[in-house]
Write an enzyme that holds these catalytic residues in place. Structure first.
Site, PDB file in Angstrom:
ATOM      1  N   HIS A   1       0.837  -1.202   0.000  1.00 16.65           N
ATOM      2  CA  HIS A   1       0.000   0.000   0.000  1.00 16.65           C
ATOM      3  C   HIS A   1       0.875   1.257   0.000  1.00 16.65           C
ATOM      4  O   HIS A   1       0.627   2.198  -0.764  1.00 16.65           O
ATOM      5  CB  HIS A   1      -0.887   0.061   1.248  1.00 16.65           C
ATOM      6  CG  HIS A   1      -1.922  -0.993   1.344  1.00 16.65           C
ATOM      7  ND1 HIS A   1      -2.111  -1.722   2.499  1.00 16.65           N
ATOM      8  CD2 HIS A   1      -2.847  -1.445   0.458  1.00 16.65           C
ATOM      9  CE1 HIS A   1      -3.111  -2.568   2.314  1.00 16.65           C
ATOM     10  NE2 HIS A   1      -3.572  -2.426   1.086  1.00 16.65           N
TER      11      HIS A   1
ATOM     12  N   LYS B   1     -16.493  -6.122   5.376  1.00 13.49           N
ATOM     13  CA  LYS B   1     -15.354  -6.660   6.129  1.00 13.49           C
ATOM     14  C   LYS B   1     -15.688  -6.613   7.605  1.00 13.49           C
ATOM     15  O   LYS B   1     -15.580  -5.581   8.250  1.00 13.49           O
ATOM     16  CB  LYS B   1     -14.087  -5.881   5.804  1.00 13.49           C
ATOM     17  CG  LYS B   1     -13.675  -6.080   4.352  1.00 13.49           C
ATOM     18  CD  LYS B   1     -12.268  -5.655   4.102  1.00 13.49           C
ATOM     19  CE  LYS B   1     -11.905  -5.974   2.651  1.00 13.49           C
ATOM     20  NZ  LYS B   1     -10.521  -5.656   2.353  1.00 13.49           N
TER      21      LYS B   1
ATOM     22  N   ARG C   1      -2.224  -6.522  -7.664  1.00 11.48           N
ATOM     23  CA  ARG C   1      -1.161  -7.499  -7.403  1.00 11.48           C
ATOM     24  C   ARG C   1      -1.135  -8.583  -8.464  1.00 11.48           C
ATOM     25  O   ARG C   1      -0.085  -9.062  -8.843  1.00 11.48           O
ATOM     26  CB  ARG C   1      -1.357  -8.150  -6.038  1.00 11.48           C
ATOM     27  CG  ARG C   1      -1.212  -7.219  -4.879  1.00 11.48           C
ATOM     28  CD  ARG C   1      -1.657  -7.877  -3.616  1.00 11.48           C
ATOM     29  NE  ARG C   1      -3.090  -8.167  -3.738  1.00 11.48           N
ATOM     30  CZ  ARG C   1      -3.879  -8.522  -2.746  1.00 11.48           C
ATOM     31  NH1 ARG C   1      -3.383  -8.657  -1.540  1.00 11.48           N
ATOM     32  NH2 ARG C   1      -5.160  -8.731  -2.930  1.00 11.48           N
TER      33      ARG C   1
ATOM     34  N   SER D   1      -3.185  -7.375   3.482  1.00 14.82           N
ATOM     35  CA  SER D   1      -3.433  -7.112   4.905  1.00 14.82           C
ATOM     36  C   SER D   1      -3.829  -8.401   5.619  1.00 14.82           C
ATOM     37  O   SER D   1      -3.431  -8.636   6.754  1.00 14.82           O
ATOM     38  CB  SER D   1      -4.532  -6.056   5.070  1.00 14.82           C
ATOM     39  OG  SER D   1      -4.102  -4.818   4.585  1.00 14.82           O
TER      40      SER D   1
END
Length: 166
Positions: free
Chosen positions: A18, A42, A92, A130
């Protein structure tokens, strides 16, 4: 007129991947706003929204054109409130692209004056998320080189506090 971009995400916690995207974006735009989103999908975040804003502020303090704020609701509404025209999304892998491409199309449908800029991650962070950081930290693994050095104590302390609560 300033070129303003928003880099949205949950950042729970912020990773070196990040931070790499933030630093590279800060070289391109006059202002970069890291928008820490309250994501109802989340459940049970490790850090509160305020803690995440604080951690990101700490690791971006060297970047004078970067701001950190939280927001809730539609990203497009937040973009309008900030006068931003560009959404920054880090990728990614191809699997990231599918989801992010759908989101970019939806955002374009909501406002075709806002562009999404996809930035490929540095290859050394292509495996990093994360979720992976949290899993490694939860089991006492080394998170050095995964997250900025200055927040490692915060992450370790959070897991220790959470473990003591159980």
């Amino acid at each position: 007129m300033d070129k303003v971009a928003v880099y949205p995400g949950s950042f729970d916690p912020i990773t070196n991947g990040h931070l790499d995207i933030i630093e590279r974006s800060a070289k391109i735009f006059d202002r970069v706003i890291v928008g820490v989103l309250e994501n109802p999908e989340k459940k049970n975040p490790l850090f509160s929204i305020e803690e995440r804003v604080g951690l990101i502020t700490k690791v971006t303090s060297h970047l004078k054109n970067v701001e950190v704020e939280s927001f809730r609701g539609l990203l497009i509404h937040y973009m309008h409130s900030k006068g931003a025209k560009v959404i920054i999304k880090g990728l990614r892998a191809v699997s990231d692209f599918e989801y992010e491409f759908q989101m970019a199309l939806m955002n374009s449908k909501l406002d075709d004056n806002i562009e999404t800029l996809f930035m490929m991650t540095n290859s050394k962070y292509s495996y990093l998320s994360s979720s992976a950081v949290k899993q490694v930290a939860m089991y006492g693994g080394c998170i050095r080189e995964l997250v900025p050095e200055e927040i490692i104590p915060d992450i370790i302390a959070k897991f220790k506090r959470n473990h003591l609560k159980k």
